[in-house]
Design a protein around this motif. Structure first.
Motif, mmCIF file in Angstrom:
data_model
loop_
_atom_site.group_PDB
_atom_site.id
_atom_site.type_symbol
_atom_site.label_atom_id
_atom_site.label_comp_id
_atom_site.label_asym_id
_atom_site.label_seq_id
_atom_site.Cartn_x
_atom_site.Cartn_y
_atom_site.Cartn_z
ATOM 1 N N TYR A 80 0.844 -1.195 0.000
ATOM 2 C CA TYR A 80 0.000 0.000 0.000
ATOM 3 C C TYR A 80 0.877 1.242 0.000
ATOM 4 O O TYR A 80 1.685 1.434 0.907
ATOM 5 C CB TYR A 80 -0.918 0.009 1.226
ATOM 6 C CG TYR A 80 -1.676 1.306 1.425
ATOM 7 C CD1 TYR A 80 -2.744 1.627 0.610
ATOM 8 C CD2 TYR A 80 -1.300 2.202 2.437
ATOM 9 C CE1 TYR A 80 -3.438 2.833 0.783
ATOM 10 C CE2 TYR A 80 -1.989 3.396 2.621
ATOM 11 C CZ TYR A 80 -3.056 3.704 1.794
ATOM 12 O OH TYR A 80 -3.735 4.884 1.966
ATOM 13 N N SER A 128 -9.723 -6.242 -1.547
ATOM 14 C CA SER A 128 -10.064 -5.160 -0.613
ATOM 15 C C SER A 128 -11.407 -4.580 -1.010
ATOM 16 O O SER A 128 -11.803 -4.643 -2.185
ATOM 17 C CB SER A 128 -9.002 -4.060 -0.664
ATOM 18 O OG SER A 128 -9.436 -2.884 0.004
ATOM 19 N N SER A 130 -11.840 -1.658 -1.388
ATOM 20 C CA SER A 130 -11.522 -0.568 -2.310
ATOM 21 C C SER A 130 -11.536 -1.027 -3.761
ATOM 22 O O SER A 130 -11.540 -0.192 -4.672
ATOM 23 C CB SER A 130 -10.166 0.056 -1.967
ATOM 24 O OG SER A 130 -9.115 -0.862 -2.167
ATOM 25 N N PRO A 134 -13.522 2.735 -4.800
ATOM 26 C CA PRO A 134 -12.223 3.402 -4.850
ATOM 27 C C PRO A 134 -12.112 4.512 -3.804
ATOM 28 O O PRO A 134 -13.049 5.279 -3.601
ATOM 29 C CB PRO A 134 -12.177 3.972 -6.267
ATOM 30 C CG PRO A 134 -13.105 3.101 -7.057
ATOM 31 C CD PRO A 134 -14.203 2.741 -6.106
ATOM 32 N N VAL A 135 -10.972 4.557 -3.155
ATOM 33 C CA VAL A 135 -10.752 5.534 -2.093
ATOM 34 C C VAL A 135 -9.762 6.595 -2.574
ATOM 35 O O VAL A 135 -8.611 6.279 -2.868
ATOM 36 C CB VAL A 135 -10.197 4.841 -0.832
ATOM 37 C CG1 VAL A 135 -9.992 5.870 0.279
ATOM 38 C CG2 VAL A 135 -11.132 3.725 -0.377
ATOM 39 N N THR A 138 -5.442 7.008 -2.345
ATOM 40 C CA THR A 138 -4.751 5.730 -2.117
ATOM 41 C C THR A 138 -3.923 5.312 -3.325
ATOM 42 O O THR A 138 -3.531 4.158 -3.452
ATOM 43 C CB THR A 138 -5.748 4.612 -1.760
ATOM 44 O OG1 THR A 138 -6.677 4.430 -2.835
ATOM 45 C CG2 THR A 138 -6.496 4.934 -0.484
ATOM 46 N N TYR A 141 -3.724 1.727 -5.441
ATOM 47 C CA TYR A 141 -4.077 0.568 -4.611
ATOM 48 C C TYR A 141 -5.445 0.018 -4.982
ATOM 49 O O TYR A 141 -5.613 -1.198 -5.134
ATOM 50 C CB TYR A 141 -4.043 0.965 -3.135
ATOM 51 C CG TYR A 141 -4.354 -0.156 -2.171
ATOM 52 C CD1 TYR A 141 -3.404 -1.116 -1.868
ATOM 53 C CD2 TYR A 141 -5.603 -0.243 -1.555
ATOM 54 C CE1 TYR A 141 -3.680 -2.153 -0.982
ATOM 55 C CE2 TYR A 141 -5.889 -1.259 -0.667
ATOM 56 C CZ TYR A 141 -4.927 -2.210 -0.377
ATOM 57 O OH TYR A 141 -5.219 -3.226 0.497
ATOM 58 N N SER A 142 -6.449 0.898 -5.140
ATOM 59 C CA SER A 142 -7.786 0.442 -5.504
ATOM 60 C C SER A 142 -7.776 -0.269 -6.848
ATOM 61 O O SER A 142 -8.436 -1.299 -7.027
ATOM 62 C CB SER A 142 -8.765 1.623 -5.544
ATOM 63 O OG SER A 142 -8.945 2.166 -4.251
ATOM 64 N N ARG A 173 -12.830 -2.243 6.671
ATOM 65 C CA ARG A 173 -12.001 -1.508 7.640
ATOM 66 C C ARG A 173 -11.533 -2.496 8.705
ATOM 67 O O ARG A 173 -12.291 -2.907 9.581
ATOM 68 C CB ARG A 173 -12.812 -0.378 8.261
ATOM 69 C CG ARG A 173 -12.006 0.535 9.173
ATOM 70 C CD ARG A 173 -12.861 1.692 9.652
ATOM 71 N NE ARG A 173 -12.142 2.527 10.602
ATOM 72 C CZ ARG A 173 -11.249 3.457 10.276
ATOM 73 N NH1 ARG A 173 -10.966 3.662 9.013
ATOM 74 N NH2 ARG A 173 -10.652 4.182 11.209
ATOM 75 N N ASP A 229 -16.610 -6.997 5.544
ATOM 76 C CA ASP A 229 -16.575 -5.557 5.825
ATOM 77 C C ASP A 229 -17.632 -5.079 6.802
ATOM 78 O O ASP A 229 -17.870 -3.883 6.932
ATOM 79 C CB ASP A 229 -16.701 -4.778 4.513
ATOM 80 C CG ASP A 229 -18.051 -4.997 3.819
ATOM 81 O OD1 ASP A 229 -18.871 -5.782 4.334
ATOM 82 O OD2 ASP A 229 -18.276 -4.379 2.762
ATOM 83 N N THR A 233 -19.849 -1.798 2.620
ATOM 84 C CA THR A 233 -20.002 -1.479 1.197
ATOM 85 C C THR A 233 -21.445 -1.538 0.706
ATOM 86 O O THR A 233 -21.725 -1.140 -0.422
ATOM 87 C CB THR A 233 -19.140 -2.412 0.318
ATOM 88 O OG1 THR A 233 -19.468 -3.779 0.590
ATOM 89 C CG2 THR A 233 -17.673 -2.186 0.577
#
Length: 248
Positions: A80, A128, A130, A134-135, A138, A141-142, A173, A229, A233
């Motif tokens: 990450y 993930s 993500s 998408p975050v 980051t 990573y996403s 998380r 999660d 989500t």
């Protein structure tokens, strides 16, 4: 005793998964880029250790060469690197994609014969949330974790004739060593946990349970990405409704 190998297993989700597999009666190889940390974890949980750089094919081949029969492969090793997309360098991109995407591809390819040795085995990749949400900030990573989800489906199709199931988990998380610096404010954590339907951040052990369920059971399940999660989500509409009513 059936053999399992977990990458990135010196700490966090990988360590919890390795420990869970040991408790389920598997002989486990704790594989990690940090060989010394792998040795320490292996000693503490009753497993074996191996040093591996999942992004380096020679390193992967060396580890795979000593394994002829494998029941479970968990591709957990991850990278990450935060940053804005506009600032992502070629080096940044390759670091993240080589570990997160190339790593699972190489590990699975080099261990496919061992996984198929007794009629088939199970692979579980770690994606993930993500990948689906998408975050910002980051980096890539996403994108990389979305590629892991896609790879999981493609690999499930290609390896099915050899009796190898390929699934993935998509953690939300989760509190681990890697996230400790971002989850150290109790007040902020309370506000964040209130947005999660199950009311708390997950633990590494929560993800380990899901990984082990896919790896050691679920014999008719392949090509799936299981979201671990706490319902985060799927909580978009309730959050929008709360925002509209002034509740948040």
């Amino acid at each position: 005793m059936a053999l399992a190998l977990v990458t990135g297993a010196a700490r966090g989700i990988g360590r919890a998964t390795a420990a869970r597999l040991v408790s389920a009666g598997y002989e486990v190889i704790v594989a990690d880029l940090d060989g010394a940390a792998a040795e320490t974890t292996a000693s503490e949980i009753g497993a074996k250790a191996a040093q591996v750089d999942v992004a380096d094919e020679a390193s992967v081949a060396a580890v795979a060469a000593g394994i002829s029969d494998l029941a479970v492969l968990v591709n957990n090793a991850g990278m990450y690197l935060p940053g804005k997309l506009a600032d992502v360098t070629t080096e940044h991109f390759h670091k993240v994609f080589d570990v997160n995407v190339l790593g699972p591809l190489l590990m699975t390819r080099h261990l496919a014969d061992a996984l198929a040795a007794n009629g088939g085995g199970a692979v579980v990749n770690v994606a993930s949330m993500s990948a689906f949400m998408p975050v910002p900030g980051t980096g890539v990573y996403s994108m990389a974790k979305a590629a892991v989800a896609s790879y999981t489906e493609a690999a499930a199709l290609e390896y099915a004739p050899r009796g190898i199931r390929v699934n993935a988990v998509a953690p939300g998380r989760i509190s681990t060593e890697m996230t400790a610096d971002r989850q150290g404010d109790p007040a902020r954590e309370a506000r964040t946990n209130a947005l999660i339907p199950l009311g708390r951040s997950g633990l590494a052990e929560d993800v380990a349970e899901a990984i082990c369920a896919l790896a050691t059971g679920a014999a008719y399940v392949t090509g799936q990405v299981l979201r671990v999660d706490g319902g985060l989500t799927i909580n978009t509409v309730p959050l929008l409704q709360a925002a509209q009513s002034g509740g948040i």
